[in-house]
Design a protein around this motif. Structure first.
Motif, short mmCIF file in Angstrom:
data_model
loop_
_atom_site.label_atom_id
_atom_site.label_comp_id
_atom_site.label_asym_id
_atom_site.label_seq_id
_atom_site.Cartn_x
_atom_site.Cartn_y
_atom_site.Cartn_z
N GLU A 157 32.05 47.25 46.12
CA GLU A 157 32.59 48.54 45.65
C GLU A 157 34.05 48.40 45.23
N GLU A 158 34.83 47.67 46.02
CA GLU A 158 36.25 47.50 45.70
C GLU A 158 36.43 46.66 44.44
N GLN A 159 35.60 45.63 44.29
CA GLN A 159 35.78 44.72 43.15
C GLN A 159 35.24 45.29 41.84
N ARG A 160 34.45 46.36 41.91
CA ARG A 160 33.98 47.00 40.68
C ARG A 160 35.01 47.95 40.07
N LYS A 161 36.09 48.23 40.83
CA LYS A 161 37.10 49.16 40.33
C LYS A 161 37.96 48.49 39.25
N HIS A 162 38.17 49.21 38.17
CA HIS A 162 39.07 48.73 37.13
C HIS A 162 40.52 48.97 37.55
N LEU A 163 41.44 48.39 36.82
CA LEU A 163 42.85 48.49 37.18
C LEU A 163 43.32 49.94 37.17
N TYR A 164 42.87 50.73 36.21
CA TYR A 164 43.32 52.12 36.15
C TYR A 164 42.80 52.95 37.31
N GLN A 165 41.79 52.44 38.03
CA GLN A 165 41.27 53.12 39.22
C GLN A 165 42.02 52.69 40.48
N ARG A 166 42.96 51.78 40.34
CA ARG A 166 43.77 51.30 41.47
C ARG A 166 45.25 51.52 41.13
N PRO A 167 45.75 52.72 41.33
CA PRO A 167 47.13 53.03 40.89
C PRO A 167 48.18 52.16 41.56
N GLN A 168 47.97 51.77 42.84
CA GLN A 168 48.95 50.91 43.49
C GLN A 168 49.01 49.53 42.82
N ASP A 169 47.85 49.01 42.48
CA ASP A 169 47.83 47.71 41.79
C ASP A 169 48.44 47.83 40.40
N MET A 170 48.21 48.95 39.74
CA MET A 170 48.81 49.16 38.42
C MET A 170 50.33 49.18 38.52
N GLY A 171 50.85 49.83 39.55
CA GLY A 171 52.29 49.83 39.77
C GLY A 171 52.82 48.43 40.04
N LEU A 172 52.07 47.64 40.83
CA LEU A 172 52.48 46.26 41.09
C LEU A 172 52.49 45.43 39.81
N VAL A 173 51.49 45.62 38.96
CA VAL A 173 51.43 44.88 37.71
C VAL A 173 52.65 45.20 36.85
N LEU A 174 53.00 46.48 36.76
CA LEU A 174 54.17 46.87 35.98
C LEU A 174 55.45 46.27 36.56
N LEU A 175 55.57 46.30 37.89
CA LEU A 175 56.75 45.73 38.54
C LEU A 175 56.83 44.23 38.30
N LEU A 176 55.69 43.54 38.38
CA LEU A 176 55.67 42.10 38.15
C LEU A 176 55.98 41.77 36.69
N LEU A 177 55.54 42.61 35.76
CA LEU A 177 55.87 42.39 34.36
C LEU A 177 57.38 42.49 34.12
N LEU A 178 57.99 43.50 34.74
CA LEU A 178 59.44 43.65 34.62
C LEU A 178 60.16 42.48 35.28
N THR A 179 59.67 42.07 36.45
CA THR A 179 60.28 40.95 37.16
C THR A 179 60.15 39.66 36.37
N ALA A 180 59.00 39.44 35.77
CA ALA A 180 58.79 38.23 34.96
C ALA A 180 59.72 38.23 33.75
N THR A 181 59.89 39.40 33.12
CA THR A 181 60.79 39.49 31.97
C THR A 181 62.23 39.17 32.37
N PHE A 182 62.66 39.72 33.51
CA PHE A 182 64.02 39.46 33.99
C PHE A 182 64.19 37.99 34.37
N THR A 183 63.14 37.39 34.93
CA THR A 183 63.18 35.96 35.28
C THR A 183 63.39 35.11 34.03
N PHE A 184 62.64 35.42 32.98
CA PHE A 184 62.78 34.66 31.73
C PHE A 184 64.18 34.85 31.13
N PHE A 185 64.67 36.08 31.18
CA PHE A 185 65.99 36.36 30.61
C PHE A 185 67.08 35.58 31.33
N ARG A 186 67.06 35.60 32.68
CA ARG A 186 68.11 34.87 33.40
C ARG A 186 67.98 33.37 33.23
#
Length: 376
Positions: free
Chosen positions: A206-235
């Motif tokens: 049941e948990e693994q059938r959920k898409h990303l938009y059905q897991r708001p906490q994971d979606m927030g983590l993905v956005l945070l990691l995208l920002l972190t990865a961008t800042f990592t590349f920039f520095r």
């Protein structure tokens, strides 16, 4: 008579205080850096005899017990170094730091000593207690592994290529066990059995059938990691002397510490760019697609690594030992602190999410592969 394990394990670490004071008073060692290094080797070798005495040999079934007790001794030494260099105490390690490892007087050296003397020491005591009670310490061990490896790799590379490369003495070799032993200990930790959650195949499916938009906490983590990865590349591009105007402005007006000739910040940013950045991308993949069973373990390793690195980088940027031209300007302090704290927070939140709700990362079960089969 056998000494109780945890109080007995404290004894070798607390011996660091009189040992440091005694070595500092041995003026003959000041004339020979080699003798100073050999003294350090003899002290560490003597610790193993004390370990057998205080534990009665009853906990040597786990060789990591010896590692954690010996490293707890060096953690107290590091705490003494940081306190003395910041002027809180005196007369304990002046000789060793001056003649053996003068780079420990840098802001970065002081900050990694604080981290080792407080955070690593606490982890050692917790893992020693777990071993004595025959409980699992795998998660604590993986966090410690990432933290220690990040600390020693940046420290050694910075010493080899930075302004202190010409001041290396035989005492520098005392750092080599911090590379070799954690590598061996990491293999042992990964071989320990995982604590499997009590979840039914249906719950996992049941948990693994959920898409990303059905897991708001994971979606927030993905956005945070995208920002972190961008800042990592920039520095990373900043320390590689990218000619872009934004990079030039950042290194002079926001993080001038990246220009410090001690080389620790430059090494740190390059490790972020070439090792941590790919891991952030893999984490995003693991949060989108189910069944990435490697993510919980490695998220702990990288959470420890980033926490240690950010503590040292933040502290060094603001520490008085950093030359004034390389200190963070006061008008950007809060922006600098907020950015770097959020950078450190991302991997911690990811590791917490993997431990709290691991169902999404478990290997695919027959129920998740064939969700309609149970109704046939």
């Amino acid at each position: 008579m056998e000494v109780p394990t945890v109080p007995g394990a404290l004894a070798p670490s607390l011996l660091a205080i009189p040992v440091a004071f005694g070595i500092n008073g041995a003026t003959a060692l000041a004339e020979s850096p080699l003798a100073l290094m050999l003294t350090g080797v003899l002290v560490l070798a003597g610790l193993f005899s004390i370990i057998f005495f205080v534990s009665g040999g009853s906990h040597i079934h786990d060789p990591l017990f010896c590692v954690f007790v010996v490293f707890s001794f060096t953690s107290i030494i590091d705490l003494i170094i940081s306190l003395e260099e910041d002027g809180f105490i005196a007369g304990f390690v002046e000789l060793y730091v001056r003649e053996g490892e003068p780079y420990l007087r840098t802001a970065h050296g002081i900050m990694i000593c604080y981290w080792d003397g407080i955070v690593h020491y606490g982890l050692y005591l917790a893992m020693i207690a777990a071993i004595s009670q025959r409980k699992s310490y795998r998660n604590l061990g993986l966090y410690w592994l990432g933290s220690l490896m990040m600390s020693i790799v940046v420290f050694l590379l910075g010493n080899l290529i930075g302004k202190y490369s010409s001041d290396l003495s035989p005492s520098f070799l005392l750092n080599l066990p911090y590379i070799l032993i954690p590598l061996w200990a990491g293999g042992k930790l990964f071989q320990q059995p995982k604590a499997l959650p009590c979840l039914s195949p249906e719950k996992v499916a049941e948990e693994q059938r959920k898409h990303l938009y059905q897991r708001p906490q994971d979606m927030g983590l993905v956005l945070l990691l995208l920002l972190t990865a961008t800042f990592t590349f920039f520095r990373g591009m900043v320390v590689l002397d990218c000619p872009a105007e934004s990079c030039f402005e950042y290194i002079y007006q926001h993080e001038p510490y990246l220009r410090d000739p001690v080389a620790y910040p430059k090494v740190q940013m390059l490790i972020y760019m070439f090792y941590v950045l790919p891991f952030f991308c893999l984490c995003i993949y693991g949060l989108v697609l189910p069944g990435c069973s490697w993510l919980p373990d490695w998220s702990l390793v990288f959470a420890g690594a980033v926490a240690q690195a950010q503590f040292s980088h933040l502290g060094s940027s603001l520490h008085a030992r950093t030359p004034f031209p390389y200190q963070t300007p006061e008008d950007v302090w809060w922006r600098f602190l907020l950015t770097n704290v959020l950078y450190a927070l991302g991997p911690q939140l990811l590791a917490y999410r993997c431990l709290r709700c691991p169902a999404f990362f478990l290997p695919a079960t027959p129920a998740s592969l064939h969700p309609g089969k149970k109704h046939q």
